[in-house]
Design an enzyme around this catalytic site. Structure first.
Site, PDB file in Angstrom:
ATOM      1  N   LYS A  37       0.838  -1.204   0.000  1.00  0.00           N
ATOM      2  CA  LYS A  37       0.000   0.000   0.000  1.00  0.00           C
ATOM      3  C   LYS A  37       0.871   1.251   0.000  1.00  0.00           C
ATOM      4  O   LYS A  37       0.653   2.182  -0.788  1.00  0.00           O
ATOM      5  CB  LYS A  37      -0.918  -0.023   1.215  1.00  0.00           C
ATOM      6  CG  LYS A  37      -1.994   1.036   1.207  1.00  0.00           C
ATOM      7  CD  LYS A  37      -2.951   0.819   2.377  1.00  0.00           C
ATOM      8  CE  LYS A  37      -3.690  -0.499   2.231  1.00  0.00           C
ATOM      9  NZ  LYS A  37      -4.558  -0.806   3.386  1.00  0.00           N
ATOM     10  N   ARG A 106      -3.451   2.958   8.555  1.00  0.00           N
ATOM     11  CA  ARG A 106      -3.818   1.756   7.795  1.00  0.00           C
ATOM     12  C   ARG A 106      -2.620   0.815   7.670  1.00  0.00           C
ATOM     13  O   ARG A 106      -1.484   1.248   7.509  1.00  0.00           O
ATOM     14  CB  ARG A 106      -4.309   2.134   6.392  1.00  0.00           C
ATOM     15  CG  ARG A 106      -5.429   3.159   6.390  1.00  0.00           C
ATOM     16  CD  ARG A 106      -5.873   3.488   4.978  1.00  0.00           C
ATOM     17  NE  ARG A 106      -6.658   2.410   4.378  1.00  0.00           N
ATOM     18  CZ  ARG A 106      -7.018   2.391   3.103  1.00  0.00           C
ATOM     19  NH1 ARG A 106      -6.637   3.361   2.283  1.00  0.00           N
ATOM     20  NH2 ARG A 106      -7.721   1.385   2.630  1.00  0.00           N
ATOM     21  N   GLY A 115      -8.355  -7.179   4.255  1.00  0.00           N
ATOM     22  CA  GLY A 115      -9.188  -7.268   5.446  1.00  0.00           C
ATOM     23  C   GLY A 115      -8.580  -8.025   6.600  1.00  0.00           C
ATOM     24  O   GLY A 115      -9.200  -8.145   7.658  1.00  0.00           O
ATOM     25  N   MET A 117      -5.714  -7.372   8.310  1.00  0.00           N
ATOM     26  CA  MET A 117      -5.077  -6.548   9.336  1.00  0.00           C
ATOM     27  C   MET A 117      -5.897  -5.287   9.560  1.00  0.00           C
ATOM     28  O   MET A 117      -6.919  -5.078   8.929  1.00  0.00           O
ATOM     29  CB  MET A 117      -3.632  -6.250   8.948  1.00  0.00           C
ATOM     30  CG  MET A 117      -2.754  -7.491   8.982  1.00  0.00           C
ATOM     31  SD  MET A 117      -1.044  -7.141   8.588  1.00  0.00           S
ATOM     32  CE  MET A 117      -1.181  -6.625   6.877  1.00  0.00           C
ATOM     33  N   ARG A 351      -3.394  -1.291  -6.372  1.00  0.00           N
ATOM     34  CA  ARG A 351      -2.585  -2.508  -6.313  1.00  0.00           C
ATOM     35  C   ARG A 351      -2.940  -3.359  -7.520  1.00  0.00           C
ATOM     36  O   ARG A 351      -3.995  -3.165  -8.128  1.00  0.00           O
ATOM     37  CB  ARG A 351      -2.842  -3.285  -5.021  1.00  0.00           C
ATOM     38  CG  ARG A 351      -4.285  -3.707  -4.835  1.00  0.00           C
ATOM     39  CD  ARG A 351      -4.544  -4.239  -3.440  1.00  0.00           C
ATOM     40  NE  ARG A 351      -5.973  -4.463  -3.209  1.00  0.00           N
ATOM     41  CZ  ARG A 351      -6.521  -4.654  -2.026  1.00  0.00           C
ATOM     42  NH1 ARG A 351      -5.758  -4.660  -0.948  1.00  0.00           N
ATOM     43  NH2 ARG A 351      -7.820  -4.860  -1.894  1.00  0.00           N
ATOM     44  N   HIS A 467     -15.716  -7.829   0.950  1.00  0.00           N
ATOM     45  CA  HIS A 467     -14.720  -8.708   1.574  1.00  0.00           C
ATOM     46  C   HIS A 467     -14.863 -10.135   1.055  1.00  0.00           C
ATOM     47  O   HIS A 467     -13.877 -10.797   0.701  1.00  0.00           O
ATOM     48  CB  HIS A 467     -14.896  -8.684   3.098  1.00  0.00           C
ATOM     49  CG  HIS A 467     -14.036  -9.654   3.838  1.00  0.00           C
ATOM     50  ND1 HIS A 467     -14.447 -10.936   4.149  1.00  0.00           N
ATOM     51  CD2 HIS A 467     -12.775  -9.549   4.300  1.00  0.00           C
ATOM     52  CE1 HIS A 467     -13.482 -11.562   4.786  1.00  0.00           C
ATOM     53  NE2 HIS A 467     -12.453 -10.745   4.897  1.00  0.00           N
ATOM     54  N   ARG A 592       2.512 -48.798 -12.179  1.00  0.00           N
ATOM     55  CA  ARG A 592       2.568 -49.633 -10.967  1.00  0.00           C
ATOM     56  C   ARG A 592       2.005 -51.001 -11.301  1.00  0.00           C
ATOM     57  O   ARG A 592       0.792 -51.167 -11.453  1.00  0.00           O
ATOM     58  CB  ARG A 592       1.777 -48.958  -9.843  1.00  0.00           C
ATOM     59  CG  ARG A 592       2.421 -47.673  -9.355  1.00  0.00           C
ATOM     60  CD  ARG A 592       1.447 -46.784  -8.619  1.00  0.00           C
ATOM     61  NE  ARG A 592       0.530 -46.147  -9.570  1.00  0.00           N
ATOM     62  CZ  ARG A 592       0.054 -44.905  -9.432  1.00  0.00           C
ATOM     63  NH1 ARG A 592       0.409 -44.174  -8.407  1.00  0.00           N
ATOM     64  NH2 ARG A 592      -0.778 -44.405 -10.330  1.00  0.00           N
ATOM     65  N   SER A 798      14.473 -42.464 -10.647  1.00  0.00           N
ATOM     66  CA  SER A 798      13.187 -41.794 -10.503  1.00  0.00           C
ATOM     67  C   SER A 798      12.955 -41.612  -9.005  1.00  0.00           C
ATOM     68  O   SER A 798      12.932 -42.587  -8.257  1.00  0.00           O
ATOM     69  CB  SER A 798      12.051 -42.605 -11.118  1.00  0.00           C
ATOM     70  OG  SER A 798      10.821 -41.923 -10.959  1.00  0.00           O
ATOM     71  N   GLY A 800      11.092 -41.331  -5.828  1.00  0.00           N
ATOM     72  CA  GLY A 800       9.783 -41.634  -5.243  1.00  0.00           C
ATOM     73  C   GLY A 800       9.598 -40.767  -4.007  1.00  0.00           C
ATOM     74  O   GLY A 800       9.865 -41.203  -2.893  1.00  0.00           O
ATOM     75  N   THR A 801       9.153 -39.539  -4.217  1.00  0.00           N
ATOM     76  CA  THR A 801       9.159 -38.577  -3.117  1.00  0.00           C
ATOM     77  C   THR A 801       8.083 -38.843  -2.070  1.00  0.00           C
ATOM     78  O   THR A 801       8.157 -38.293  -0.967  1.00  0.00           O
ATOM     79  CB  THR A 801       9.014 -37.143  -3.655  1.00  0.00           C
ATOM     80  OG1 THR A 801       7.876 -37.070  -4.524  1.00  0.00           O
ATOM     81  CG2 THR A 801      10.266 -36.734  -4.417  1.00  0.00           C
ATOM     82  N   ASP A 803       7.472 -41.920  -0.612  1.00  0.00           N
ATOM     83  CA  ASP A 803       8.170 -42.730   0.386  1.00  0.00           C
ATOM     84  C   ASP A 803       9.386 -42.002   0.951  1.00  0.00           C
ATOM     85  O   ASP A 803       9.713 -42.142   2.129  1.00  0.00           O
ATOM     86  CB  ASP A 803       8.612 -44.071  -0.225  1.00  0.00           C
ATOM     87  CG  ASP A 803       7.531 -45.141  -0.090  1.00  0.00           C
ATOM     88  OD1 ASP A 803       6.503 -44.858   0.554  1.00  0.00           O
ATOM     89  OD2 ASP A 803       7.710 -46.244  -0.616  1.00  0.00           O
ATOM     90  N   CYS A 866       8.469 -39.370  -9.637  1.00  0.00           N
ATOM     91  CA  CYS A 866       7.153 -39.967  -9.897  1.00  0.00           C
ATOM     92  C   CYS A 866       6.250 -39.929  -8.675  1.00  0.00           C
ATOM     93  O   CYS A 866       5.187 -40.531  -8.681  1.00  0.00           O
ATOM     94  CB  CYS A 866       7.305 -41.399 -10.400  1.00  0.00           C
ATOM     95  SG  CYS A 866       8.165 -42.503  -9.259  1.00  0.00           S
ATOM     96  N   TYR A 886      12.564 -34.899 -16.096  1.00  0.00           N
ATOM     97  CA  TYR A 886      11.113 -34.946 -16.246  1.00  0.00           C
ATOM     98  C   TYR A 886      10.438 -35.067 -14.886  1.00  0.00           C
ATOM     99  O   TYR A 886      11.057 -35.443 -13.891  1.00  0.00           O
ATOM    100  CB  TYR A 886      10.683 -36.114 -17.147  1.00  0.00           C
ATOM    101  CG  TYR A 886      10.905 -37.488 -16.558  1.00  0.00           C
ATOM    102  CD1 TYR A 886       9.935 -38.079 -15.742  1.00  0.00           C
ATOM    103  CD2 TYR A 886      12.067 -38.199 -16.808  1.00  0.00           C
ATOM    104  CE1 TYR A 886      10.131 -39.340 -15.191  1.00  0.00           C
ATOM    105  CE2 TYR A 886      12.273 -39.460 -16.270  1.00  0.00           C
ATOM    106  CZ  TYR A 886      11.304 -40.026 -15.459  1.00  0.00           C
ATOM    107  OH  TYR A 886      11.506 -41.264 -14.912  1.00  0.00           O
TER     108      TYR A 886
END
Length: 914
Positions: A37, A106, A115, A117, A351, A467, A592, A798, A800-801, A803, A866, A886
């Site tokens: 602001k 303000r 809205g 704050m 803004r 709002h 799988r 690859s 395996g995020t 696990d 993956c 990838y």
């Protein structure tokens, strides 16, 4: 601290930090310091636009206050110097009895938090100065006392912590006593009584009188704005929008201008384009004889901004010119707050405006066509979350419906749920699995948690700038505002629609944020036009839906041209693979194979598990082989010419057996009837034998291939024979064999040796050269830490995020998300679940380390991911940064991943060029 009184410019002391900036000193590039602001007020001042004079207290001052509990020592003197300069410029002093200067205090953080704050208007009014304000207004006592009651109300609630409902109830009682419906019908005498009542509420509830000293008012209001950074609603909003919690807020002190001076005054909010659709035109709300928060609070229904032309044409024409100036300057949709004081237009804020997902895509391409931005910038103006919103279903136009009413289409989407009338109930029911629609007369910042929990929001008051509308658009929630024909009774927890239709809490309603229509009951939905476009069933044309599709098409085409990351699909059958290919998948990153063992084939797996001899085991594997081969032939055909990564069997074998409790009961009942089934008895023995306390860390993945002879060899043979079949049919199969849960290179070496032998046998038998590659999943911390060694035996990794996240954190996903993740998110331990967005510092550090070590050993190592993170926008950017080749995700997330991969490439290219 010195001061040049002639120029009204404050000169800071050379030593120490500067905590206060005049509007003439800043610019829009100082958002970190001045907040959004303050930076934009300074920018408009620099542009020569009519901005009331003022100054900004920096976010650095807020940080000191929040860290120490006290404002910086130098702040009071700096504020005094700037206030003195402001008083000289305005020719009056703060709270002066006969000629008072009034100011607003303000908030203004770097990122817009509408809205969330605090703001206090009319600082400087007191029992003494209220008569001076009336004198300034030409003797208008009603205006002066209305301004005073507003100050006490806002100050009491915001600064002194008084329950705002007490003031609202007193105001309603005053209107009832006068037999009027709106506060503008109250006269000066009524407002004087209301001021006395408000002051007594403050005294009774806050334990102190309303402060009469103007500087005390201002200092307390500044501290209150600082404190509002850490209110529950502000922290909740920051978590929802992923805004860092350590930024702090600036405070803007601005000389007051008044929109409540009569019919030639007013206040409004304007958008340079429609934030709901993106269309160009005159969009916004205006409210005559109103001040500050009246428009966005939705407490009185506004008129369309276009009506201002008939009310005050000179101000309207000036506003249109300013809007064009700002949009050209900012090169984007601008959200503007303004006040007209007796025919004089003042700009209070601008803004870059929040917009719906559809508007974001339309506006981005419009700005390209207008030459204001290029395609690279257009790509940055949209994001994957917005694209995902556009893929949500919409209501079926052909369905039979019972209409309850119609309001303003504030934020699009099709939302269905049970009617609830307060935020507490919305949260409670949502946590119990219910879908809810939050219905209010108007929302306020305290409703944020209910808005987050709800499928959509419906209000009977307010417009596109209320709002509810602004926050809903920011969150991507469906919202209908200003449905005036619907009477909302929050105390009796029901609404009444035209014709006497009553909807009680718990009744199902449907709201259409694209049309503003509200329906009783559940309305059927149909696919979105964007999904139909990705499916190849819709092309760009002339109507509104086709216009949106055309905008999506243009931006997606550019994203595909510039992205480096390829996007694959997690798909286990030909049907999913074909859908993924239509959505733009460039292969399969995870097939799988365990999903191929379910259904009617479960009995063959049971035979394998129950086999007591080599012959029985080979017979079971022999029965599975042709079935697996047939599945792979279909899969390779659907993805012909594209890579298909097939993961060998991963889950524990007990998952293919009956539930231990059900089986135990079945066997016990059979034994009691003396007709026990021999196969059930053997199954129960096998279930007990395979039972593990923590099967996710037990006999699964590569361990199965090493412990059960022939299992992986059968799967490799099925893959190889299917590939050979496709080759002989003039196809182009590109199979990749992935070994799961490897923790040490020795495991991979043993399995690979067996696989190479099987592949060679198939090649010899079929006369083909298959060129199959063999790699592994990196899903254990040890695998990531020894990636350099594992790369000696792997042709690709690859990650395996899913696990990897479980094992790094020590979390069992199925258990912890239900047990304590909500508490962790509420307490701010997590900004977002690490299963949703990758944990860069922990899991991400292991991925980065494994990438570097793997490529150091094998420079041509192919790298992908993956896990579920492959379709998460923020995670895609991380995978681009660390150099993966990838990402792979579910078919419906492919467009999102494509878009974000393009955005990541464009961002890194922009950084490089700078």
């Amino acid at each position: 601290m010195s001061e040049n009184k002639d120029l009204h410019v404050v000169t800071p002391a050379p030593e120490g930090q500067k905590f206060v900036y005049d509007f003439t000193e800043g610019n829009r590039n100082l958002k970190d310091l001045l907040g959004g602001k303050g930076a934009n007020l300074a920018e408009m001042t620099n542009l020569g636009l009519p901005v009331p004079p003022g100054f900004t207290i920096t976010t650095e001052a807020c940080k000191v206050y929040l860290d120490s509990g006290e404002a910086p020592e130098a702040l009071r003197a700096e504020v005094s110097a700037h206030l003195d300069a402001l008083e000289q410029k305005m020719g009056k002093k703060l709270g002066q009895a006969d000629n008072p200067l009034l100011v607003s205090v303000r908030s203004g953080a770097k990122f817009s938090m509408p809205g969330m704050m605090d703001t206090v208007l009319n600082i400087g009014l007191s029992d003494k100065s209220v008569t001076g304000l009336a004198k300034q207004a030409g003797g208008d006592e009603r205006f002066a006392w209305d301004s005073y009651r507003r100050l006490i109300q806002m100050f009491g609630k915001t600064v002194l912590g008084v329950d705002g409902e007490l003031f609202e109830e007193a105001l309603e009682q005053a209107k009832a006593a006068k037999k009027v419906k709106v506060d503008t019908d109250l006269e000066a005498a009524d407002l004087k009584k209301l001021v006395r009542k408000f002051k007594k509420i403050v005294s009774d509830e806050a334990g102190r009188d309303f402060p009469q000293e103007p500087r005390e008012q201002m200092d307390l209001a500044i501290n209150a704005v600082f404190d509002s950074w850490n209110t529950d609603r502000a922290k909740l909003y920051r978590r929802q929008e992923r805004i860092p919690g350590d930024l702090g807020t600036a405070v803007n002190i601005c000389s007051m201008v008044f929109g409540n001076l009569g019919p030639d005054s007013g206040t409004g909010v304007a958008f340079t384009r429609d934030p709901a659709s993106g269309h160009q035109g005159v969009y916004g709300d205006y409210l005559q004889n109103a001040q500050g928060e009246d428009v966005v609070a939705g407490i009185r229904n506004t008129v369309p901004l276009a009506d201002l032309e008939n009310i005050d044409k000179a101000s309207y024409d000036q506003l249109m010119q300013i809007m064009e100036t700002l949009e050209t300057h900012y090169k984007d949709l601008c959200d503007i707050e303004f006040t007209i004081e007796r025919g004089q237009l003042w700009m209070l804020q601008t803004r870059v405006g929040k917009r719906t997902a559809g508007a974001a895509f339309r506006i981005a391409t419009q700005l390209v066509d207008q030459g204001l931005i290029d395609e690279a910038e257009a790509l940055q103006r949209v994001n994957g979350a917005q694209l995902a919103q556009l893929m949500f279903p919409r209501f079926d136009d052909e369905a039979k419906t019972q209409k309850l009413g119609r309001g303003i289409a504030a934020s699009p989407g099709a939302a269905v749920g049970k009617a609830v009338f307060d935020s507490y109930t919305a949260v409670k029911w949502s946590r119990s699995g219910e879908k809810v629609i939050l219905i209010r007369r108007e929302t306020n910042p305290d409703d944020l948690d209910g808005m987050i929990a709800a499928e959509g929001i419906l209000t009977s008051r307010g417009g596109k700038t209320s709002h509810a509308a602004v926050v809903a658009r920011g969150m991507g929630k469906t919202c209908v505002c200003g449905a005036e024909e619907i009477e909302v009774d929050t105390k009796r927890r029901r609404l009444t629609a035209p014709g006497g239709i009553v909807v009680e809490e718990g009744d199902v309603v449907s709201i259409d944020g694209s049309t503003g229509k509200v329906y009783l009951g559940e309305v059927p939905v149909v696919p979105s036009p964007v999904v139909e476009y990705f499916e190849g069933r819709m092309h760009a044309g002339a109507d509104d839906a086709d216009e949106l599709v055309a905008a999506v098409h243009r931006i997606m085409a550019y994203a595909d041209r510039v992205r480096r990351l390829r996007v694959r699909a997690n798909a286990d059958n030909a049907e999913d693979a074909l859908r993924a290919r239509r959505f733009g998948a460039q292969g399969i990153g995870l097939c799988r194979t365990e999903h191929m063992f379910l259904g009617e084939r479960r009995g063959l797996v049971e035979r394998l598990i129950l086999a007591d001899t080599d012959d029985e085991r080979e017979q079971a594997l022999g029965a599975l082989l042709p079935l697996q081969k047939a599945d792979f032939i279909e899969l390779f055909e659907s993805m012909d010419g594209l890579p298909v990564t097939v993961r060998l069997l991963d889950p524990p074998l007990h998952e293919f057996l009956p539930d231990i409790t059900e089986l135990s009961v079945r066997v016990a009942l059979a034994e009691s009837r003396k007709d026990a089934n021999e196969n059930d008895l053997r199954l129960l023995q096998a279930v007990h034998k395979l039972h593990e306390q923590n099967p996710m860390l037990g006999l699964r993945g590569v361990r199965l291939g090493l412990v059960i002879p022939g299992l992986f060899a059968m799967q490799v043979r099925a893959i190889a024979e299917a590939a050979a079949h496709r080759k002989n049919a003039k196809g182009d199969p590109r199979a990749e064999i992935m070994i799961p849960l490897v923790g040490t290179v020795q495991e991979l070496e043993i399995v690979r040796e067996e696989a190479d032998k099987v592949i060679a046998e198939v090649e010899a038998a079929t006369g083909t050269n298959l060129k199959l590659t063999i790699g592994t999943m990196i899903e254990l911390p040890r695998a990531a830490l020894t990636a350099g060694q594992i790369a000696e035996a792997a042709q690709f990794f690859s990650f395996g995020t899913n696990d990897l996240t479980q094992t790094v954190w020590g979390f069992s996903r199925d258990d912890v998300e239900a047990s304590f993740f909500t508490a962790y998110l509420e307490k701010g331990i997590f900004g977002v679940s690490p299963f949703e967005t990758i944990d860069r510092d922990g899991v991400g550090a292991l991925v980065r380390s494994a990438v570097e070590a793997g490529r150091a050993t094998r420079p041509d190592l192919k790298l992908g991911v993956c896990g579920e993170h492959g379709g998460d926008p923020e995670s895609v950017h991380f995978f681009h940064e660390v150099g993966l080749d990838y990402v792979s995700c579910s078919p419906f997330r492919i467009p999102v991943a494509r878009l974000e991969a393009g955005r990541a490439a464009a961002q890194s290219s922009g950084s490089d060029s700078r």
